[in-house]
Design an enzyme around this catalytic site. Structure first.
Site, PDB file in Angstrom:
ATOM      1  N   CYS A  17      -1.261   8.551   7.456  1.00 23.56           N
ATOM      2  CA  CYS A  17      -2.570   8.223   6.903  1.00 23.56           C
ATOM      3  C   CYS A  17      -3.509   7.789   8.040  1.00 23.56           C
ATOM      4  O   CYS A  17      -3.077   7.129   8.991  1.00 23.56           O
ATOM      5  CB  CYS A  17      -2.445   7.079   5.899  1.00 23.56           C
ATOM      6  SG  CYS A  17      -1.594   7.516   4.378  1.00 23.56           S
TER       7      CYS A  17
ATOM      8  N   CYS B 133      -3.653   4.201   9.466  1.00 22.41           N
ATOM      9  CA  CYS B 133      -2.387   3.695  10.022  1.00 22.41           C
ATOM     10  C   CYS B 133      -1.838   4.592  11.127  1.00 22.41           C
ATOM     11  O   CYS B 133      -0.640   4.562  11.418  1.00 22.41           O
ATOM     12  CB  CYS B 133      -1.355   3.559   8.901  1.00 22.41           C
ATOM     13  SG  CYS B 133      -1.862   2.410   7.616  1.00 22.41           S
TER      14      CYS B 133
ATOM     15  N   CYS C 206       7.500   4.205   6.052  1.00 23.90           N
ATOM     16  CA  CYS C 206       6.706   3.969   4.835  1.00 23.90           C
ATOM     17  C   CYS C 206       7.579   3.602   3.646  1.00 23.90           C
ATOM     18  O   CYS C 206       7.066   3.164   2.623  1.00 23.90           O
ATOM     19  CB  CYS C 206       5.865   5.187   4.521  1.00 23.90           C
ATOM     20  SG  CYS C 206       6.836   6.689   4.333  1.00 23.90           S
TER      21      CYS C 206
ATOM     22  N   CYS D 228       0.837  -1.207   0.000  1.00 20.98           N
ATOM     23  CA  CYS D 228       0.000   0.000   0.000  1.00 20.98           C
ATOM     24  C   CYS D 228       0.875   1.262   0.000  1.00 20.98           C
ATOM     25  O   CYS D 228       0.677   2.161  -0.817  1.00 20.98           O
ATOM     26  CB  CYS D 228      -0.933  -0.036   1.211  1.00 20.98           C
ATOM     27  SG  CYS D 228      -2.162   1.291   1.234  1.00 20.98           S
ATOM     28  N   CYS D 229       1.868   1.318   0.900  1.00 25.56           N
ATOM     29  CA  CYS D 229       2.781   2.472   0.929  1.00 25.56           C
ATOM     30  C   CYS D 229       3.556   2.588  -0.384  1.00 25.56           C
ATOM     31  O   CYS D 229       3.804   3.692  -0.864  1.00 25.56           O
ATOM     32  CB  CYS D 229       3.777   2.343   2.080  1.00 25.56           C
ATOM     33  SG  CYS D 229       3.180   2.907   3.677  1.00 25.56           S
TER      34      CYS D 229
END
Ligand code: SF4
Length: 244
Positions: A218, A221, A240, A135-136
């Site tokens: 985010c 998170c 990240c 995702c990162c």
């Protein structure tokens, strides 16, 4: 990408730089970091902007706006990259909007290739829970790599005080992954120095910092009340991928 001689700064005479024109970018980063050690952050930023612009940008997470405030004093219009992941708190977007307006920033809002909805469709919902590195990678690392193409050097607000993983960060360093010079003007500043600068200059802050968030990333998170440990709190992950 290779960095050619035209990005090599001339001597920084005010702090005793000797001729740097024959240095490779990696040697330059090491030498500049050594020779600028102890200089005030705004002078480090001034040096970087003078030497590398227009091929120079700043990245901002919009947790606080100390670095972009300094940049707006040194060189209004310097590009500021903000990674708009699609998962930010509304307060973070509000801080970006306010900084853009109040400081007159040249704010580049960089978005991932996929919207959150498209990512959910392709990879399933809540990828950040199942594979936060992926995702990162898609929402931060790849977009930054593409956004950095026009630049040969960049500045970040990274500080050693923020995390164990950032203890070895240097004032100016060669970023091997990005093949660029990385400048960290605030690297040696403590929390207290940041707070003092904010108070003295009326710097805009993400309102979440006064609501118990010690570090703002985010929304899915970031947990309240845990400082930097509130980032990916239930994951085996502390960065990240932008910096280490
Ligand atoms: S911080 Fe979380 S939501 Fe944001 S890009 Fe990384 S894994 Fe995804």
């Amino acid at each position: 990408m290779s960095i050619t001689a035209d990005v090599r700064p001339a001597a920084y005479s005010a702090r005793g730089f000797t001729d740097l024109t024959d240095l490779t970018p990696r040697e330059l980063a090491e030498r500049a970091g050594y020779e600028l050690e102890g200089a005030p952050p705004i002078e480090v930023l001034r040096w970087a902007i003078d030497r590398f612009s227009p091929n120079f940008a700043i990245t901002a997470s919009m947790q606080d706006t100390v670095l972009v405030h300094m940049a707006s004093k040194v060189r209004p219009g310097v590009p500021v990259i903000f990674l708009d992941t699609g998962y930010h708190f509304a307060e973070t977007i509000g801080t970006a909007d306010a900084a853009e307006s109040v400081y007159g920033l040249n704010l580049l809002r960089i978005r991932p290739k996929l919207t959150v909805a498209q990512q959910d469709e392709a990879y399933g919902p809540r990828l950040y829970e199942r594979d936060p590195d992926l995702c990162c990678g898609m929402r931060k690392v790849q977009p930054l790599q593409e956004a950095m193409r026009p630049y040969v050097a960049w500045a970040t607000g990274l500080r050693r005080d923020e995390a164990e993983s950032r203890q070895s960060a240097r004032l100016v360093e060669w970023d091997e992954k990005k093949n660029r010079v990385k400048v960290n003007p605030l690297v040696a500043w403590s929390d207290e120095q940041i707070e003092a600068y904010i108070a003295e200059n009326g710097v805009l802050m993400n309102p979440l910092l006064s609501e118990g968030y010690g570090s703002v990333g985010c929304e899915p998170c970031t947990l309240k009340g845990l400082g930097r440990s509130g980032r990916w709190a239930n994951q085996n992950k502390t960065e990240c991928g932008l910096h280490v």
